[in-house]
Design a protein around this motif. Structure first.
Motif, PDB file in Angstrom:
ATOM      1  N   ASP A   1     -38.682 144.639  90.127  1.00  0.00           N
ATOM      2  CA  ASP A   1     -37.697 145.557  89.542  1.00  0.00           C
ATOM      3  C   ASP A   1     -38.158 147.010  89.620  1.00  0.00           C
ATOM      4  O   ASP A   1     -37.354 147.899  89.904  1.00  0.00           O
ATOM      5  N   ARG A   2     -39.439 147.265  89.370  1.00  0.00           N
ATOM      6  CA  ARG A   2     -39.928 148.642  89.439  1.00  0.00           C
ATOM      7  C   ARG A   2     -39.913 149.157  90.872  1.00  0.00           C
ATOM      8  O   ARG A   2     -39.619 150.331  91.112  1.00  0.00           O
ATOM      9  N   ILE A   3     -40.218 148.290  91.834  1.00  0.00           N
ATOM     10  CA  ILE A   3     -40.153 148.697  93.245  1.00  0.00           C
ATOM     11  C   ILE A   3     -38.705 148.996  93.621  1.00  0.00           C
ATOM     12  O   ILE A   3     -38.419 149.994  94.297  1.00  0.00           O
ATOM     13  N   LYS A   4     -37.763 148.157  93.173  1.00  0.00           N
ATOM     14  CA  LYS A   4     -36.344 148.422  93.451  1.00  0.00           C
ATOM     15  C   LYS A   4     -35.908 149.748  92.833  1.00  0.00           C
ATOM     16  O   LYS A   4     -35.158 150.506  93.457  1.00  0.00           O
ATOM     17  N   THR A   5     -36.375 150.047  91.628  1.00  0.00           N
ATOM     18  CA  THR A   5     -36.055 151.315  90.982  1.00  0.00           C
ATOM     19  C   THR A   5     -36.601 152.484  91.793  1.00  0.00           C
ATOM     20  O   THR A   5     -35.920 153.496  91.988  1.00  0.00           O
ATOM     21  N   MET A   6     -37.828 152.342  92.279  1.00  0.00           N
ATOM     22  CA  MET A   6     -38.434 153.393  93.104  1.00  0.00           C
ATOM     23  C   MET A   6     -37.618 153.594  94.384  1.00  0.00           C
ATOM     24  O   MET A   6     -37.334 154.733  94.774  1.00  0.00           O
ATOM     25  N   LEU A   7     -37.215 152.514  95.020  1.00  0.00           N
ATOM     26  CA  LEU A   7     -36.441 152.616  96.252  1.00  0.00           C
ATOM     27  C   LEU A   7     -35.059 153.222  95.997  1.00  0.00           C
ATOM     28  O   LEU A   7     -34.553 153.993  96.816  1.00  0.00           O
ATOM     29  N   THR A   8     -34.468 152.907  94.854  1.00  0.00           N
ATOM     30  CA  THR A   8     -33.188 153.524  94.478  1.00  0.00           C
ATOM     31  C   THR A   8     -33.360 155.025  94.309  1.00  0.00           C
ATOM     32  O   THR A   8     -32.529 155.821  94.773  1.00  0.00           O
ATOM     33  N   PHE A   9     -34.452 155.426  93.663  1.00  0.00           N
ATOM     34  CA  PHE A   9     -34.725 156.858  93.511  1.00  0.00           C
ATOM     35  C   PHE A   9     -34.870 157.525  94.879  1.00  0.00           C
ATOM     36  O   PHE A   9     -34.298 158.583  95.121  1.00  0.00           O
ATOM     37  N   PHE A  10     -35.645 156.903  95.778  1.00  0.00           N
ATOM     38  CA  PHE A  10     -35.825 157.483  97.117  1.00  0.00           C
ATOM     39  C   PHE A  10     -34.487 157.595  97.846  1.00  0.00           C
ATOM     40  O   PHE A  10     -34.227 158.579  98.531  1.00  0.00           O
ATOM     41  N   ASP A  11     -33.633 156.593  97.701  1.00  0.00           N
ATOM     42  CA  ASP A  11     -32.315 156.627  98.332  1.00  0.00           C
ATOM     43  C   ASP A  11     -31.472 157.761  97.743  1.00  0.00           C
ATOM     44  O   ASP A  11     -30.846 158.526  98.492  1.00  0.00           O
TER      45      ASP A  11
ATOM     46  N   PHE B   1     -47.190 146.266 101.081  1.00  0.00           N
ATOM     47  CA  PHE B   1     -45.994 146.352 100.247  1.00  0.00           C
ATOM     48  C   PHE B   1     -45.933 145.193  99.263  1.00  0.00           C
ATOM     49  O   PHE B   1     -45.594 145.376  98.081  1.00  0.00           O
ATOM     50  N   ASP B   2     -46.288 143.989  99.720  1.00  0.00           N
ATOM     51  CA  ASP B   2     -46.303 142.816  98.840  1.00  0.00           C
ATOM     52  C   ASP B   2     -47.317 142.989  97.704  1.00  0.00           C
ATOM     53  O   ASP B   2     -47.064 142.564  96.571  1.00  0.00           O
ATOM     54  N   GLN B   3     -48.451 143.624  97.982  1.00  0.00           N
ATOM     55  CA  GLN B   3     -49.442 143.896  96.929  1.00  0.00           C
ATOM     56  C   GLN B   3     -48.843 144.827  95.874  1.00  0.00           C
ATOM     57  O   GLN B   3     -49.053 144.628  94.675  1.00  0.00           O
ATOM     58  N   TRP B   4     -48.108 145.831  96.313  1.00  0.00           N
ATOM     59  CA  TRP B   4     -47.475 146.753  95.364  1.00  0.00           C
ATOM     60  C   TRP B   4     -46.439 146.019  94.514  1.00  0.00           C
ATOM     61  O   TRP B   4     -46.331 146.245  93.313  1.00  0.00           O
ATOM     62  N   ILE B   5     -45.676 145.107  95.130  1.00  0.00           N
ATOM     63  CA  ILE B   5     -44.693 144.321  94.378  1.00  0.00           C
ATOM     64  C   ILE B   5     -45.413 143.443  93.358  1.00  0.00           C
ATOM     65  O   ILE B   5     -44.987 143.353  92.195  1.00  0.00           O
ATOM     66  N   ASP B   6     -46.503 142.818  93.757  1.00  0.00           N
ATOM     67  CA  ASP B   6     -47.284 141.975  92.830  1.00  0.00           C
ATOM     68  C   ASP B   6     -47.823 142.796  91.665  1.00  0.00           C
ATOM     69  O   ASP B   6     -47.844 142.331  90.524  1.00  0.00           O
ATOM     70  N   GLN B   7     -48.293 144.008  91.947  1.00  0.00           N
ATOM     71  CA  GLN B   7     -48.886 144.847  90.908  1.00  0.00           C
ATOM     72  C   GLN B   7     -47.845 145.494  90.003  1.00  0.00           C
ATOM     73  O   GLN B   7     -48.064 145.601  88.795  1.00  0.00           O
ATOM     74  N   LEU B   8     -46.736 145.942  90.559  1.00  0.00           N
ATOM     75  CA  LEU B   8     -45.748 146.702  89.789  1.00  0.00           C
ATOM     76  C   LEU B   8     -44.516 145.890  89.389  1.00  0.00           C
ATOM     77  O   LEU B   8     -43.815 146.268  88.455  1.00  0.00           O
ATOM     78  N   GLY B   9     -44.250 144.837  90.110  1.00  0.00           N
ATOM     79  CA  GLY B   9     -43.061 144.032  89.848  1.00  0.00           C
ATOM     80  C   GLY B   9     -41.898 144.459  90.735  1.00  0.00           C
ATOM     81  O   GLY B   9     -41.746 145.626  91.084  1.00  0.00           O
TER      82      GLY B   9
END
Length: 150
Positions: free
Chosen positions: A127-137, A117-125
């Motif tokens: 804010d983009r991970i938070k946006t993805m999680l908001t969409f999933f929610d 998960f940390d690698q994905w945050i490093d690669q995407l940032g």
């Protein structure tokens, strides 16, 4: 028709690649412990619960049948990740708790998954991970939850 054919094609393409990629990276460390991702989620939920948790509580929170949860719990019992404690007032109700092995396994798997998960945050940032999680929610509450009310 709300969506264009291209939008549907894009969805199908991303569904087949992105979700499979995510599933593979998350499921790989979990499979080493003879469990599915669903079984891991159940084990983690049991381990993080602040109160005694019952099979029916888990079934409700996962929007699946008790028999589906029971099959996953059988695996967790088989590999000594969880144990059950009967309610003295109603012996049919059994609280689920993690064994020491289950606690250690949950801790290790969370560390392994956190690295991915940390690698994905490093690669995407972040804010983009938070946006993805908001969409999933949103998807969970607006689509999945409404289907389970039907």
């Amino acid at each position: 028709m709300n969506g264009s054919p291209k939008m549907l094609d894009d969805f199908l393409k991303y569904y087949a690649t992105v979700l499979r990629y995510m599933d593979d990276f998350i499921s790989e460390p979990i499979s080493r412990y003879h469990m599915t991702f669903d079984a891991f989620l159940i084990m983690h939920e049991i381990g993080t619960s602040t109160k005694p948790i019952l099979l029916m509580d888990i079934a409700d929170s996962h929007h699946v049948s008790r028999s589906a949860i029971s099959r996953q719990i059988s695996t967790l019992l088989k590999y000594d990740y969880v144990y059950q404690v009967a309610n003295p007032a109603d012996r049919r109700q059994k609280s689920l708790l993690l064994t020491e092995k289950g606690q250690a396994t949950d801790k290790q798997l969370i560390q392994d998954i956190q690295l991915v998960f940390d690698q994905w945050i490093d690669q995407l940032g972040r804010d983009r991970i938070k946006t993805m999680l908001t969409f999933f929610d949103d998807f969970t509450h607006q689509v999945i939850a409404s289907k389970s009310k039907d």
